[in-house]
Design a protein around this motif. Structure first.
Motif, mmCIF file in Angstrom:
data_model
loop_
_atom_site.group_PDB
_atom_site.id
_atom_site.type_symbol
_atom_site.label_atom_id
_atom_site.label_comp_id
_atom_site.label_asym_id
_atom_site.label_seq_id
_atom_site.Cartn_x
_atom_site.Cartn_y
_atom_site.Cartn_z
ATOM 1 N N GLN A 21 0.828 -1.213 0.000
ATOM 2 C CA GLN A 21 0.000 0.000 0.000
ATOM 3 C C GLN A 21 0.861 1.261 0.000
ATOM 4 N N ILE A 22 1.956 1.232 0.759
ATOM 5 C CA ILE A 22 2.865 2.384 0.788
ATOM 6 C C ILE A 22 3.530 2.570 -0.568
ATOM 7 N N LEU A 23 4.020 1.481 -1.140
ATOM 8 C CA LEU A 23 4.668 1.549 -2.451
ATOM 9 C C LEU A 23 3.684 2.020 -3.517
ATOM 10 N N SER A 24 2.494 1.460 -3.501
ATOM 11 C CA SER A 24 1.498 1.812 -4.512
ATOM 12 C C SER A 24 1.098 3.282 -4.420
ATOM 13 N N LYS A 25 0.871 3.757 -3.193
ATOM 14 C CA LYS A 25 0.465 5.153 -2.986
ATOM 15 C C LYS A 25 1.511 6.116 -3.519
ATOM 16 N N ASN A 26 2.771 5.825 -3.264
ATOM 17 C CA ASN A 26 3.844 6.751 -3.649
ATOM 18 C C ASN A 26 4.260 6.629 -5.113
ATOM 19 N N VAL A 29 1.741 7.910 -8.424
ATOM 20 C CA VAL A 29 1.686 9.331 -8.814
ATOM 21 C C VAL A 29 2.347 9.532 -10.174
ATOM 22 N N HIS A 30 3.434 8.795 -10.414
ATOM 23 C CA HIS A 30 4.200 8.998 -11.658
ATOM 24 C C HIS A 30 4.250 7.753 -12.548
ATOM 25 N N HIS A 31 3.742 6.637 -12.059
ATOM 26 C CA HIS A 31 3.854 5.390 -12.812
ATOM 27 C C HIS A 31 2.538 4.624 -12.795
ATOM 28 N N LYS A 32 2.411 3.684 -13.730
ATOM 29 C CA LYS A 32 1.291 2.755 -13.703
ATOM 30 C C LYS A 32 1.694 1.580 -12.814
ATOM 31 N N VAL A 33 0.847 1.275 -11.841
ATOM 32 C CA VAL A 33 1.215 0.301 -10.813
ATOM 33 C C VAL A 33 0.141 -0.777 -10.673
ATOM 34 N N ARG A 34 0.607 -2.015 -10.544
ATOM 35 C CA ARG A 34 -0.260 -3.126 -10.137
ATOM 36 C C ARG A 34 0.390 -3.786 -8.919
ATOM 37 N N MET A 35 -0.433 -4.186 -7.944
ATOM 38 C CA MET A 35 0.141 -4.680 -6.692
ATOM 39 C C MET A 35 -0.512 -5.989 -6.241
ATOM 40 N N PHE A 36 0.336 -6.972 -5.903
ATOM 41 C CA PHE A 36 -0.102 -8.230 -5.323
ATOM 42 C C PHE A 36 0.834 -8.562 -4.158
ATOM 43 N N PRO A 37 0.363 -8.476 -2.904
ATOM 44 C CA PRO A 37 1.234 -8.846 -1.784
ATOM 45 C C PRO A 37 1.567 -10.332 -1.865
ATOM 46 N N ILE A 38 2.778 -10.686 -1.492
ATOM 47 C CA ILE A 38 3.212 -12.072 -1.591
ATOM 48 C C ILE A 38 3.634 -12.600 -0.222
ATOM 49 N N ALA A 39 3.710 -13.902 -0.128
ATOM 50 C CA ALA A 39 4.198 -14.565 1.077
ATOM 51 C C ALA A 39 4.742 -15.912 0.648
ATOM 52 N N ASP A 40 5.387 -16.599 1.574
ATOM 53 C CA ASP A 40 5.801 -17.978 1.300
ATOM 54 C C ASP A 40 4.831 -18.868 2.053
ATOM 55 N N GLY A 41 5.156 -19.164 3.286
ATOM 56 C CA GLY A 41 4.184 -19.849 4.126
ATOM 57 C C GLY A 41 4.078 -19.147 5.455
ATOM 58 N N GLY A 42 4.962 -18.174 5.670
ATOM 59 C CA GLY A 42 5.007 -17.481 6.945
ATOM 60 C C GLY A 42 4.036 -16.324 7.010
ATOM 61 N N ASP A 43 4.463 -15.248 7.678
ATOM 62 C CA ASP A 43 3.611 -14.079 7.867
ATOM 63 C C ASP A 43 3.041 -13.587 6.536
ATOM 64 N N GLY A 44 1.735 -13.361 6.513
ATOM 65 C CA GLY A 44 1.092 -12.806 5.325
ATOM 66 C C GLY A 44 0.444 -13.821 4.411
ATOM 67 N N PHE A 45 0.559 -15.103 4.734
ATOM 68 C CA PHE A 45 -0.004 -16.149 3.876
ATOM 69 C C PHE A 45 -1.510 -15.946 3.680
ATOM 70 N N ILE A 46 -2.220 -15.711 4.781
ATOM 71 C CA ILE A 46 -3.669 -15.518 4.701
ATOM 72 C C ILE A 46 -4.015 -14.208 3.993
ATOM 73 N N ASP A 47 -3.232 -13.161 4.250
ATOM 74 C CA ASP A 47 -3.485 -11.874 3.584
ATOM 75 C C ASP A 47 -3.440 -12.027 2.069
ATOM 76 N N CYS A 48 -2.484 -12.796 1.584
ATOM 77 C CA CYS A 48 -2.373 -13.003 0.130
ATOM 78 C C CYS A 48 -3.605 -13.694 -0.424
ATOM 79 N N LEU A 49 -4.066 -14.726 0.267
ATOM 80 C CA LEU A 49 -5.237 -15.451 -0.205
ATOM 81 C C LEU A 49 -6.500 -14.596 -0.128
ATOM 82 N N ARG A 50 -6.569 -13.718 0.874
ATOM 83 C CA ARG A 50 -7.723 -12.810 0.966
ATOM 84 C C ARG A 50 -7.739 -11.833 -0.200
#
Length: 367
Positions: A21-26, A29-50
């Motif tokens: 979200q921080i990267l995308s917001k900043n 402004v000057h670039h076309k951006v697409r964002m997909f958070p990633i994880a392996d199996g640790g922290d953020g695994f559920i966030d990615c699937l959501r």
């Protein structure tokens, strides 16, 4: 410039989603951006699937943490109502633990959440493996699911890794009945095997507070666990890739729960169907708290690097700090590295103010 953001978590500072979200917001402004958070199996695994399944429901439950304290945690029930996702880091994670107990900590809570997911109708369960405070080989998880572990006198063993040094035999009959008709898939954050020179205890035990002497005990305990698993289920776990993941909870999934193991990063990137987005991008940006030798054991950013290499795309790797000696051993063409520590007065401040440092990095990215 077209920028594809595939951010990983800065553990202890920013989740993958927050970093994205921080990267995308900043950058938008000057670039076309697409964002997909990633994880392996640790922290953020559920966030990615959501992110990939916005209609999925986060189910709140209570379960034991690594130190057997009852805590609030959660699992994800996907929109099909029959698939669940667990994240071991949410259940028995290192988190903000003030005191570690590598020989006594347990994965019991993981098994408790598995049973909760089954009660909610799950027939397929993905378990994100990584970021835990225990190293019991998943034995606690199996006990929660119905396993009985005995010493040679027939006494049931207490929870934790150290009691496994006295393990003689096991009874998995109730476990098999409780998990009947349920498919378990472990999504690992590393490729390391349970035993050997890059074992769970040797490589990851110190992270969980293990002293050199305790690392040796953990290795012995895991070796005995492996022998009993093989004699009970016929599954050879000692040198199977990824069985070291999440304090070797992966071993319990593969050896006792009749589960499948795969690399979580590859699973999530395939699930996101990123090929068309990579082709669109002029630059890929990924991130991780620390870029070191463990990054190349199967962590999420490594999957991004491989994806970029396949499509001949340049990568900016943003990390909190980098181990430049470990990095020098890797052949990484078309990869630039930025350290948040270079945008702060100290490493501690880089961790504390990671969001601000990440914003400063963005100001240095020009088309």
């Amino acid at each position: 410039m077209n920028i594809l953001l595939l951010p990983g978590a800065f553990k202890g500072s920013l989740s993958a989603l927050q970093a994205g979200q921080i990267l995308s917001k900043n950058l938008s402004v000057h670039h076309k951006v697409r964002m997909f958070p990633i994880a392996d199996g640790g922290d953020g695994f559920i966030d990615c699937l959501r992110t990939l399944d916005p209609k999925a429901k986060l189910i709140s439950v209570r379960a034991k943490d690594a130190f057997l304290q009852t805590k609030q945690t959660s699992f994800l029930l996907l929109s099909d109502g029959k698939t669940a996702a667990l994240e071991t880091a949410r259940i028995c994670g290192l988190g903000n633990a003030q005191k570690l107990d590598p020989l006594g900590s347990s994965s019991l809570g993981v098994g408790q959440v598995i049973l909760q997911a089954i009660k909610h109708g799950a027939k397929k369960i993905y378990i994100g493996l990584g970021g835990v405070a225990c190293n019991d080989g998943g034995s606690g998880m199996t006990v929660a699911c119905g396993a009985q572990l005995f010493d040679k006198t027939g006494q049931q063993l207490p929870l934790g890794a150290e009691p496994l040094l006295r393990l003689d035999h096991a009874d998995f009959s109730a476990l098999s009945q409780n998990l009947k008709g349920v498919q378990i898939i472990g999504c690992a954050d590393v490729i390391n095997p349970l035993l050997g020179p890059k074992s769970s205890a040797k490589v990851f035990g110190p992270q969980k507070g293990a002293s050199p002497a305790q690392v040796k005990l953990l290795d012995l305990a895991m070796a005995r666990w492996a022998r009993v698993l093989q004699s009970t289920t016929g599954r050879k776990v000692a040198h199977t890739p990824s069985t070291a993941a999440a304090g070797a909870i992966a071993t319990g999934i593969y050896g006792a729960l009749d589960g499948e193991l795969l690399l979580g990063a590859n699973f999530l990137l395939q699930k996101a169907k990123l090929d068309k987005h990579v082709q669109w991008a002029d630059l890929l940006i990924t991130s991780e708290g620390k870029l070191d030798a463990q990054t190349f054991y199967g962590k999420a950013p490594l999957a991004v690097l491989k994806l970029a290499h396949t499509h001949h795309k340049p990568v900016l790797f943003i990390c909190g700090t980098a181990d430049w000696k470990a990095l020098a051993k890797q052949k990484l063409p078309h990869v630039c590295v930025a350290e948040l520590a270079d945008f702060a007065t100290s490493v501690e401040n880089a961790k504390k103010y990671a969001g601000k440092c990440l914003t400063r990095v963005c100001k240095n990215i020009v088309g």
